[in-house]
Write a protein that holds these residues in place. Structure first.
Motif, PDB file in Angstrom:
ATOM      1  N   UNK A 198      53.048  38.311  38.373  1.00 22.65           N
ATOM      2  CA  UNK A 198      52.015  38.771  39.312  1.00 22.65           C
ATOM      3  C   UNK A 198      51.641  37.654  40.278  1.00 22.65           C
ATOM      4  N   UNK A 245      46.149  27.043  31.242  1.00 25.28           N
ATOM      5  CA  UNK A 245      44.925  27.789  30.947  1.00 25.28           C
ATOM      6  C   UNK A 245      44.258  28.271  32.222  1.00 25.28           C
ATOM      7  N   UNK A 246      44.108  27.385  33.200  1.00 27.69           N
ATOM      8  CA  UNK A 246      43.450  27.769  34.458  1.00 27.69           C
ATOM      9  C   UNK A 246      44.208  28.891  35.163  1.00 27.69           C
ATOM     10  N   UNK A 306      45.607  31.289  33.789  1.00 27.37           N
ATOM     11  CA  UNK A 306      45.334  32.547  33.082  1.00 27.37           C
ATOM     12  C   UNK A 306      43.921  33.045  33.296  1.00 27.37           C
ATOM     13  N   UNK A 307      43.108  32.306  34.053  1.00 24.43           N
ATOM     14  CA  UNK A 307      41.736  32.769  34.292  1.00 24.43           C
ATOM     15  C   UNK A 307      41.780  34.059  35.101  1.00 24.43           C
ATOM     16  N   UNK A 308      40.923  34.972  34.735  1.00 23.42           N
ATOM     17  CA  UNK A 308      40.874  36.265  35.426  1.00 23.42           C
ATOM     18  C   UNK A 308      40.732  36.092  36.929  1.00 23.42           C
ATOM     19  N   UNK A 339      43.734  35.556  39.221  1.00 23.90           N
ATOM     20  CA  UNK A 339      44.815  36.553  39.202  1.00 23.90           C
ATOM     21  C   UNK A 339      44.373  37.783  40.002  1.00 23.90           C
ATOM     22  N   UNK A 364      45.381  41.542  39.140  1.00 23.54           N
ATOM     23  CA  UNK A 364      45.047  42.217  37.890  1.00 23.54           C
ATOM     24  C   UNK A 364      44.375  43.566  38.128  1.00 23.54           C
ATOM     25  N   UNK A 365      43.505  43.635  39.136  1.00 17.99           N
ATOM     26  CA  UNK A 365      42.788  44.890  39.381  1.00 17.99           C
ATOM     27  C   UNK A 365      43.782  46.024  39.653  1.00 17.99           C
TER      28      UNK A 365
END
Lengths: 211, 211
Positions: free
Chosen positions: A1, A186-187, A189-191, A194, A197-198
């Motif tokens: 993504x 980790x950063x 993968x923060x919502x 991204x 994602x919506x």
């Protein structure tokens, strides 16, 4: 993504391992873009324009500052240094992260540049000052006077540790590098990093509704 | 260095891999404490009190809620479920992280419990709804009616993805687990989760001053 590129700021006193860690990161992820600084200082032997630095005249540098083409800049030991904005914004648009090897002044300016929410800042501390000095001396390039100057600058740099998101004590290079990689992974993968994602979840909902 | 324990919340629809990921995390870091829920539902064959759940009578459960001994609780399918507070606070004081395998309602309550700044929340999404249903059916335990109920609950659960700090799409279990480990390692390196750093830097400064 697709992902919004982030601005990864590494700061530390000279000799704490920052540049080695930055180089290892660039090998670990070849999609990372290293922010090459512009400077008004003269090239040293072996330095190549656009690789170590973009070498600029003082008038050219000042023009870039005046026209907002520098994300941050500062005067150090009588020379100007700064991070050109355009390549950073291009990398972000491509979803690529940019790595900055800069000091606390640069970090502070980038956090306040309007790109603050895309910044991830990491401060590297030495395990001890004795070890910091040992690493500086082991380079074998500098006089006692230069070392003393760097140590004074190191103390000033360390005083800004609490302005950073993450702090690592570099006792062991491999362990510190592993921690740094975890921070970056980790950063990512923060919502809020991204934006696709919506859309992805809307797709899941369409699939639910079609059952 | 001593660290404040964090509250790691994993949520996902049933079948997205949350419980498998939680188990792998517990093997990866044996200092992690798994938050065992309390419940008023009857034990199933093979379930042990204090391992799968703390089995409570309804009056006992309600008394724990009334006296603030539950970090969160909810009624699901006619039974109460909740996370006892005392073991979490003890783990935090010992610098140990607690792992919660709970739904969005529990996550929301813990974030609003006064321990919000110690929470790291991760939502696991399935790659597709077809895959989610396939995983639910492959367990082979449940009737079509139960599966349909779980799928409806899954859609409701997924609708809360945007309340989480991190979101992972579980396309490949090993890759998702590696991302989860990076999230935990990264969060542990955050400045504000390392209360001993200020003392450490004071030590460096004493060393500078003694030179």
């Amino acid at each position: 993504m697709a992902r919004r590129g982030l601005l990864l700021i590494l700061s530390s006193p000279s000799g704490a391992g920052k540049s080695t860690l930055a180089k290892k990161l660039m090998v670990w992820d070849t999609s990372l873009r290293f922010s090459v600084s512009a400077t008004t200082r003269a090239p040293r032997p072996g330095e190549v324009d656009g690789r170590e630095y973009y070498f600029k005249t003082r008038p050219d540098f000042e023009e870039m500052v005046r026209t907002g083409q520098m994300l941050e800049h500062a005067e150090v030991f009588g020379n100007f240094y700064g991070s050109p904005r355009a390549p950073v914004e291009q990398a972000m648009a491509e979803g690529r992260d940019t790595l900055f090897d800069i000091d606390w002044q640069g970090g502070q300016q980038i956090r306040n540049s309007g790109l603050g929410r895309d910044v991830v800042s990491v401060f590297i501390l030495p395990p001890s000052i004795a070890e910091l000095e040992r690493r500086l001396r082991s380079r074998g390039q500098d006089s006692d006077e230069v070392i003393a100057g760097r140590m004074a600058k190191s103390q000033a740099e360390i005083s800004h540790w609490a302005e950073y998101d993450y702090v690592l004590v570099n006792r062991d290079l491999d362990a510190t590098f592993a921690q740094l990689v975890s921070i970056v992974e980790g950063e990512r993968s923060r919502r809020d990093r991204q934006p696709d994602l919506a859309d992805f979840v809307r797709g899941l909902n369409r699939e639910f509704d079609a059952r």
